[in-house]
Design a protein around this motif. Structure first.
Motif, PDB file in Angstrom:
ATOM      1  N   MET A   7      -1.121   8.344  -0.359  1.00 31.18           N
ATOM      2  CA  MET A   7      -2.314   8.703   0.403  1.00 31.18           C
ATOM      3  C   MET A   7      -2.113  10.031   1.121  1.00 31.18           C
ATOM      4  O   MET A   7      -3.016  10.869   1.163  1.00 31.18           O
ATOM      5  N   LYS A   8      -0.909  10.244   1.669  1.00 32.75           N
ATOM      6  CA  LYS A   8      -0.612  11.511   2.334  1.00 32.75           C
ATOM      7  C   LYS A   8      -0.610  12.670   1.354  1.00 32.75           C
ATOM      8  O   LYS A   8      -1.072  13.768   1.660  1.00 32.75           O
ATOM      9  N   GLN A  28       0.837  -1.202   0.000  1.00 31.40           N
ATOM     10  CA  GLN A  28       0.000   0.000   0.000  1.00 31.40           C
ATOM     11  C   GLN A  28       0.877   1.259   0.000  1.00 31.40           C
ATOM     12  O   GLN A  28       1.840   1.377   0.751  1.00 31.40           O
ATOM     13  N   ARG A  72       1.331   4.447   1.172  1.00 35.67           N
ATOM     14  CA  ARG A  72       0.904   5.395   2.206  1.00 35.67           C
ATOM     15  C   ARG A  72       1.343   6.822   1.883  1.00 35.67           C
ATOM     16  O   ARG A  72       0.657   7.786   2.234  1.00 35.67           O
ATOM     17  N   GLU A  73       2.482   6.963   1.194  1.00 36.66           N
ATOM     18  CA  GLU A  73       2.937   8.301   0.827  1.00 36.66           C
ATOM     19  C   GLU A  73       1.987   8.937  -0.170  1.00 36.66           C
ATOM     20  O   GLU A  73       1.688  10.134  -0.096  1.00 36.66           O
ATOM     21  N   GLY A  86      -4.365   3.979  -1.743  1.00 35.96           N
ATOM     22  CA  GLY A  86      -2.973   3.562  -1.753  1.00 35.96           C
ATOM     23  C   GLY A  86      -2.745   2.284  -2.530  1.00 35.96           C
ATOM     24  O   GLY A  86      -1.684   1.660  -2.442  1.00 35.96           O
TER      25      GLY A  86
END
Length: 427
Positions: free
Chosen positions: A332-333, A327, A329-330, A340
């Motif tokens: 998503m941020k 996934q 996550r970066e 993700g």
């Protein structure tokens, strides 16, 4: 939610499980046709908890046999595929596509042994680029499930296959859940006014949809094959006049057709490998034209199931629980990805795997958007309980014209019913 007992009854598909016995009364996908080459290597197939071997003989006929040789139990995945049969490399026993012994060279007098011994075999047929198998009693074999995509030229179809590490019901429930598309698939579906149905955005396969409504109202209509349900949403424009309606079909025991952008159809089959693994067969098909190589690659990328990129040689996802499904996550941020996860079908599969191998539904809390899921469970549980009493399973009691089944979408005036708008499949 379900009781533990009903959850077990719904999900378990072993040879002795009631649901497993019932599902064996339907035609089920066993392999893709392109996986089997005449006189090529046999392919191991695990289907409904059974270990089988599929092969294409010298005359291009397909056989589906028990994986273990009936002589001494060596795996026929190792067998020589030649001269219209599988020859076991252990003692040379040769079997044809029907499981009949045609040669037993280690026995001086073959005749009595050849007549007495037979490998377990299952009837198969090919259509739509898929090898379909029937694993139930021979005298109860139903009519073929000739969905619309099986009647189109192969050039019109894009077939994707992937192994998902969880129970088949978890996967099936995903495709008959319309509400999650606004969230899990937020990177793909973009609200856009001025449309009457969804359309592809240029050549990206992103989809413009005429609604941003994230809490659809569901209505379900039972049919001889299962049910169809409508997800009614408020459109971006003229919400006081129309509803944006998406009609999805559940076809027993594990097929679903869901609406696609104009000109396209989509069907998914969630075939139980065993109690904790499922093989997805995803057919996306164009009603009117061929799909060129570049577009075909885009559809495969859109699904997130590209062999050699997203999947290994056995169709297992390279993203898995051990690597947290890779996934992003970066992303998503940064706001470049909601989930993700890349690929619409991969998003579904990963969420379904995250629930565990076989989810305990006594722990869940359902809402109004889960109406179709509740109906599927009730119909399948009712069917398997009646099946145990000797009655005919859901969808097999009367003839179903599968080729006419279509998922639909579009604007429906508020003073009209979607049931009247699309009636071809409801009989």
């Amino acid at each position: 939610m379900l009781t533990h007992e009903d959850n077990e009854l719904l999900c378990r598909i072993g040879t002795r499980a009631p649901m497993g016995q019932m599902i064996r009364r339907y035609w089920v996908p066993a392999a893709m046709s392109k996986e089997l080459e005449a006189d090529g290597a046999p392919k191991r197939v695990r289907l409904l908890g059974e270990n089988l071997v599929a092969f294409r003989d010298s005359n291009s006929q397909v056989g589906l046999l028990d994986e273990l040789c009936p002589h001494r139990g060596a795996s026929l995945v190792l067998a020589r595929n030649e001269e219209c049969g599988l020859r076991c490399i252990y003692h040379g026993m040769k079997l044809d596509v029907s499981g009949r012994v045609v040669d037993w060279p280690s026995e001086p007098d073959q005749r009595p042994f050849k007549e007495r011994v037979r490998a377990v075999s299952y009837p198969v047929r090919e259509s739509g680029g898929i090898v379909w198998a029937y694993m139930g009693p021979r005298d109860s074999q139903p009519a073929p499930m000739d969905f619309e995509f099986t009647q189109l030229p192969p050039s019109h179809n894009v077939l994707v296959k992937a192994r998902i590490a969880c129970n088949w019901v978890q996967c099936l429930e995903g495709v008959i859940d319309s509400a999650h598309t606004n969230y899990l698939h937020a990177d793909t579906f973009e609200p856009a006014g001025g449309l009457s149905n969804s359309v592809y955005k240029a050549d990206s396969l992103k989809v413009k949809r005429p609604s941003s409504d994230g809490h659809p109202r569901l209505e379900v209509q039972d049919t001889p094959y299962g049910f169809r349900y409508a997800a009614l949403r408020k459109p971006i424009l003229d919400a006081d006049k129309n509803a944006y309606v998406r009609v999805t079909l559940f076809v027993a025991p594990f097929y679903a057709l869901f609406p696609s952008p104009a000109g396209w159809g989509s069907l998914q089959a969630f075939v139980p490998i065993d109690d904790e693994n499922t093989m997805l067969y995803f057919a996306r098909y164009n009603f009117e034209r061929s799909v060129d190589a570049e577009e075909r690659q885009r559809h495969e990328a859109w699904s997130g199931f590209r062999k050699g990129v997203d999947l290994d040689d056995e169709y297992r996802m390279m993203r898995n629980r051990d690597n947290n499904w890779l996934q992003d996550r970066e992303g998503m941020k940064r706001g470049t990805s909601f989930s993700g996860i890349q690929g619409v079908q991969a998003e579904d599969a990963i969420v379904q795997e995250s629930m565990g191998p076989l989810y305990d539904r006594s722990r869940e809390h359902l809402g109004t958007s889960d109406l179709a899921i509740v109906r599927m469970r009730r119909l399948m549980l009712d069917s398997v309980k009646r099946f145990e009493k000797g009655e005919t399973p859901l969808g097999l009691a009367q003839r179903v014209d599968y080729v006419k089944l279509r998922a639909e979408e579009g604007m429906v005036p508020l003073n009209k019913s979607w049931r009247d708008e699309w009636v071809s499949d409801a009989a």
